[in-house]
Design an enzyme around this catalytic site. Structure first.
Site, PDB file in Angstrom:
ATOM      1  N   VAL A   1       0.427  -9.754   5.220  1.00 42.06           N
ATOM      2  CA  VAL A   1      -0.610  -9.608   6.481  1.00 42.06           C
ATOM      3  C   VAL A   1      -2.078  -9.652   5.990  1.00 42.06           C
ATOM      4  CG1 VAL A   1      -1.227  -8.226   8.232  1.00 42.06           C
ATOM      5  CG2 VAL A   1       1.295  -8.430   7.694  1.00 42.06           C
TER       6      VAL A   1
ATOM      7  N   LYS B   1     -14.480  -4.504   8.222  1.00 41.30           N
ATOM      8  CA  LYS B   1     -14.643  -5.052   7.124  1.00 41.30           C
ATOM      9  C   LYS B   1     -13.893  -6.172   6.763  1.00 41.30           C
ATOM     10  CE  LYS B   1     -11.041  -3.340   4.861  1.00 41.30           C
ATOM     11  NZ  LYS B   1      -9.996  -3.831   3.783  1.00 41.30           N
TER      12      LYS B   1
ATOM     13  N   LYS C   1      -5.411  -0.411   8.841  1.00 40.05           N
ATOM     14  CA  LYS C   1      -6.850  -0.473   9.211  1.00 40.05           C
ATOM     15  C   LYS C   1      -7.011  -1.343  10.427  1.00 40.05           C
ATOM     16  CE  LYS C   1      -8.321   0.590   4.690  1.00 40.05           C
ATOM     17  NZ  LYS C   1      -9.092  -0.019   3.325  1.00 40.05           N
TER      18      LYS C   1
ATOM     19  N   THR D   1     -13.710  -5.917  -0.048  1.00 39.45           N
ATOM     20  CA  THR D   1     -12.816  -6.709   0.588  1.00 39.45           C
ATOM     21  C   THR D   1     -13.602  -8.172   0.788  1.00 39.45           C
ATOM     22  OG1 THR D   1     -12.102  -4.977   1.792  1.00 39.45           O
ATOM     23  CG2 THR D   1     -11.487  -7.061   2.725  1.00 39.45           C
TER      24      THR D   1
ATOM     25  N   TRP E   1       0.845  -1.062  -0.048  1.00 37.18           N
ATOM     26  CA  TRP E   1       0.010  -0.138   0.001  1.00 37.18           C
ATOM     27  C   TRP E   1       0.945   1.244  -0.039  1.00 37.18           C
ATOM     28  CZ3 TRP E   1      -3.650   1.812  -2.261  1.00 37.18           C
ATOM     29  CH2 TRP E   1      -4.792   2.603  -1.664  1.00 37.18           C
TER      30      TRP E   1
ATOM     31  N   GLU F   1      -5.171  -8.523   7.835  1.00 45.45           N
ATOM     32  CA  GLU F   1      -5.296  -7.767   8.964  1.00 45.45           C
ATOM     33  C   GLU F   1      -6.494  -8.128   9.839  1.00 45.45           C
ATOM     34  OE1 GLU F   1      -3.775  -5.581  10.426  1.00 45.45           O
ATOM     35  OE2 GLU F   1      -2.331  -4.659   9.123  1.00 45.45           O
TER      36      GLU F   1
ATOM     37  N   ARG G   1      11.910   0.771   6.123  1.00 40.51           N
ATOM     38  CA  ARG G   1      12.588   0.388   7.400  1.00 40.51           C
ATOM     39  C   ARG G   1      14.077  -0.316   7.103  1.00 40.51           C
ATOM     40  NH1 ARG G   1      10.990  -0.101  12.709  1.00 40.51           N
ATOM     41  NH2 ARG G   1       8.746   0.310  12.020  1.00 40.51           N
TER      42      ARG G   1
END
Length: 341
Positions: A283, A195, A108, A252, A11, A285, A33
């Site tokens: 991931v 969601k 999120k 989603t 993203w 979420e 990072r």
């Protein structure tokens, strides 16, 4: 406009690519990072791990500054976008607490309740660690890959501060990406958190072959659960009929690019949660936020049977078939359009 995007996952990279399509308007830096990852982005001209096949614009700059150096990196920015997972938001905002530019996050979910009674939404984390920031969230129905490819997308910029909303519109609004302003940050964040949990449930429904009637019912009743929780937290009811509520839920829950939907599909086929998350490689979420969503709902006395069933499924307390049976076996009630039922 000088834009700093912190986080080189799918993203963050997609937003950096999108903003960099306007080099006459924006100077964009993408921070990673890991110095090795940042070097690969520069030499390979694509993010092969998260967005393979998407060419990075030649004017996009890169940084692998240490966390302690981020205040210097963002000192002259016009907008800072935090594109890390929710688990890293607190540390990022702590570092950015004195930032003068508008700051927005795109993660999120609810933060895991480590030191607090319940998990917190992103704006609640910000209020604790960086209350002086002018901050907000960029959310809505969007797969990173489609944004990076320039496919038509609409997002919501939510903040109590007009300057933040306007900075996000100025940064990302363009021919293929529409950005709508909204002052209901609570509602937008609740939609983005819940969601993902409902998408696992919908994937489970489809994986079990329960049919399109069941999918429609699940999405609609899931929207009612999302709205109930949002109203209990102070959100505006209309927000849940917009892009960050119904829009993000439909995308989603039904889109094949949805990692949370893929979790539900895999569980329905008998895979374990460990096998499912390992195969994803990214991931999902909803796996991590489901428990915090239910915990926050229970703390507020909000009934969320679908979310409860997802948690029981993820914890191995119910099989997919038992989860469906429990939901269908609930006592009949009246459908109320104010989402109280």
């Amino acid at each position: 406009m000088k834009i700093i995007v912190l986080g080189a996952g799918a993203w963050g990279t997609a937003l950096a690519v999108s903003a960099s399509q306007h080099p006459d308007r924006h100077a964009v830096t993408l921070w990673a990072r890991d110095a090795t990852q940042s070097g690969l982005l520069q030499t390979q001209h694509e993010n092969q791990r998260y967005l393979p096949g998407v060419a990075l614009p030649p004017k996009l700059a890169f940084s692998a500054a240490e966390l302690a150096e981020l205040p210097a990196l963002t000192d002259s920015a016009d907008l800072v976008v935090v594109a890390t997972p929710m688990a890293a938001l607190r540390s990022m905002l702590t570092v950015l607490a004195a930032c003068k530019a508008p700051v927005a996050w795109v993660c999120k979910g609810f933060e895991a309740p480590v030191a607090f009674e319940v998990g917190l939404l992103a704006h609640e984390v910000q209020e604790q660690v960086a209350p002086a920031l002018q901050a907000g969230v960029l959310s809505g129905p969007s797969f990173a890959l489609e944004v990076a490819r320039g496919q038509p997308t609409a997002l919501v910029a939510a903040s109590a501060h007009d300057a933040v909303r306007q900075a996000l519109v100025n940064a990302f609004h363009g021919p293929t990406l529409r950005v709508y302003a909204n002052d209901d940050i609570v509602g937008v964040e609740v939609g983005g958190a819940v969601k993902n949990v409902l998408a696992i449930a919908t994937g489970l429904c489809d994986g079990l072959g329960l049919g399109l009637n069941a999918r429609a019912a699940l999405i609609t009743r899931g929207l009612a659960e999302m709205t109930r929780l949002g109203l209990a937290l102070g959100a505006q009811p209309g927000t849940f009929m917009g892009l960050s509520g119904l829009g993000d839920l439909v995308l989603t829950a039904t889109g094949d690019l949805s990692r949370n939907r893929q979790v539900g599909l895999a569980l329905a086929q008998g895979q374990s949660l460990a096998q499912t998350t390992a195969a994803l490689g990214h991931v999902a979420e909803g796996v991590y936020s489901a428990r915090t969503v239910v915990q926050r709902a229970n703390h507020l006395g909000v009934d969320m049977p679908i979310a409860n069933a997802v948690v029981a499924l993820l914890d191995g307390l119910l099989t997919p078939q038992q989860a469906v049976a429990d939901l269908m076996g609930r006592e009949p009630t009246v459908e109320q359009l104010d989402a109280a039922s």
